[in-house]
Motif scaffolding. Sequence first.
Motif, PDB file in Angstrom:
ATOM      1  N   ASP A 189      36.425  40.927 -25.860  1.00  0.00           N
ATOM      2  CA  ASP A 189      35.623  40.417 -26.979  1.00  0.00           C
ATOM      3  C   ASP A 189      36.482  40.067 -28.197  1.00  0.00           C
ATOM      4  O   ASP A 189      35.939  39.755 -29.265  1.00  0.00           O
ATOM      5  N   VAL A 190      37.801  40.120 -28.030  1.00  0.00           N
ATOM      6  CA  VAL A 190      38.709  39.755 -29.121  1.00  0.00           C
ATOM      7  C   VAL A 190      39.411  38.448 -28.742  1.00  0.00           C
ATOM      8  O   VAL A 190      40.376  38.461 -27.970  1.00  0.00           O
ATOM      9  N   PRO A 191      38.950  37.313 -29.258  1.00  0.00           N
ATOM     10  CA  PRO A 191      39.634  36.049 -28.950  1.00  0.00           C
ATOM     11  C   PRO A 191      41.005  36.015 -29.615  1.00  0.00           C
ATOM     12  O   PRO A 191      41.143  36.366 -30.789  1.00  0.00           O
ATOM     13  N   VAL A 192      42.021  35.621 -28.864  1.00  0.00           N
ATOM     14  CA  VAL A 192      43.383  35.628 -29.413  1.00  0.00           C
ATOM     15  C   VAL A 192      43.931  34.207 -29.477  1.00  0.00           C
ATOM     16  O   VAL A 192      43.628  33.362 -28.637  1.00  0.00           O
ATOM     17  N   ALA A 193      44.736  33.959 -30.493  1.00  0.00           N
ATOM     18  CA  ALA A 193      45.423  32.682 -30.652  1.00  0.00           C
ATOM     19  C   ALA A 193      46.845  32.819 -30.120  1.00  0.00           C
ATOM     20  O   ALA A 193      47.475  33.868 -30.286  1.00  0.00           O
ATOM     21  N   GLU A 194      47.345  31.777 -29.486  1.00  0.00           N
ATOM     22  CA  GLU A 194      48.704  31.794 -28.952  1.00  0.00           C
ATOM     23  C   GLU A 194      49.701  31.646 -30.094  1.00  0.00           C
ATOM     24  O   GLU A 194      49.611  30.713 -30.895  1.00  0.00           O
ATOM     25  N   TRP A 195      50.657  32.541 -30.135  1.00  0.00           N
ATOM     26  CA  TRP A 195      51.587  32.574 -31.261  1.00  0.00           C
ATOM     27  C   TRP A 195      52.463  31.325 -31.333  1.00  0.00           C
ATOM     28  O   TRP A 195      52.930  30.952 -32.408  1.00  0.00           O
TER      29      TRP A 195
END
Length: 442
Positions: A174-180
């Motif tokens: 449930d935690v959407p992550v952005a690609e660094w």
Amino acid sequence: MRKREKDRLLEIMDTLSDGIEEIRRLIENAQEEEALPLLADCQEAAIAIGNAIEQAEGTGTRAVGLLEELCELIYRCDSAVSLDERESRADICGRIESKYAEAREELIHGIKGKKLAVFLPYKVSMWDSLESVWRASAEDADWISVVMPIPYFDKRPDGTLGEMHYEGGDFPSDVPVAEWQQFSLEKEHPDLIFIHNPYDQYNYVTTVHPFFYASRIKQYTEKLVYIPYFIHQNDMVEDTYCVLPGVIYADTVVLQSEKVREQYIGYFEEALPELVQKQGKRAVEDKFQAWGSPKLDALCGEEKGEELPDDWKEMLGEGGRKVIFFNTHLSRLMKENSEGFFKKMEWVFRVFEKREDAVLLWRPHPLSLDTAKSMNPEAVEPYLELVERYKEQRIGIYDDSGDLHRAVNLADAYYGDRSSVTELFRQQRKPIMIMDCEVLEE
């Protein structure tokens, strides 16, 4: 739409207003030819504003519709000037001014300007130090919240960078992550950046990617916020924690209590008097805020017995067995401590192998193996053998997951090294026993 983008568009609107006023003045003074280039400039500006709104908000907004009507009026005024239709120019200028005012009002009140908060965790096991803040900002309509896990490196014994690790794929679903590698802090320039790692290059075991050192990312945000990934035991603080790079470069440092805050201020002022003089005593005091720790917020997580792995449930049986949370600190694998540590571990294993009424839940510090590799390579193989034997012989539950609070909530008591984890047990009023590696008697 980002608030800073909205502010930029309003600045363009102000320039557009100046142009419209100048057009009216030129027409009233019968300087039609001089008005022509200004009309073209104003139309281009209105189109650019409309395109920026569509890019941020999508098609069909009222603001874009009003800007399109404004462009049409500017075009008609341009045509009237070109055709020398003197009787209609003043009327068209008045309608342009009215439509401009309507479009500007819609941009101000019809388009929400949101601020951007970016969270930079590096280990999923430390995400609990930021999670509750992220959840609050994600639920706030005035904020855009981005979680961007960043890579980190092991450090070799000589201090150079070793293997790179990235745990972005291990975060909760449930935690959407952005690609660094795809999200640019420099381009996006967040209003807030949150970090939980204060060390920059001064950690001997691991280091976050140098691009994300506090000393560097400070230039890419309006405000850098540091929240410690640990809790100070019994609200007592060691001075070294108060002058790490994350503390120095942060605009705000969020601390667990007023007592801890006062110690940070005292140590900071004592160690960095020149910086305090430069920034001002009041500004330094305002930098440190006793707003609590997200790690304590996370204590209200999973209920005991829920969402447990099958092998855990098998170890626990039908109930009745007490769960002892066993925590070993990474310092135990440093050269001067490791011999006693391995003897103590063998002793602990023997004791709990005999117990039918209790089960050991061993959760070593997540950087234990990295510490051994960096600071005591001779301990790596014995440590790995110890872990493997613990698992194969099913001495107890082994937990190396990123979910600390599942284990804390499940456990009935704490045993092990002094650690910020003990504070979580103290908050829950659960028994705590500190391990002494010198005691090896049955």
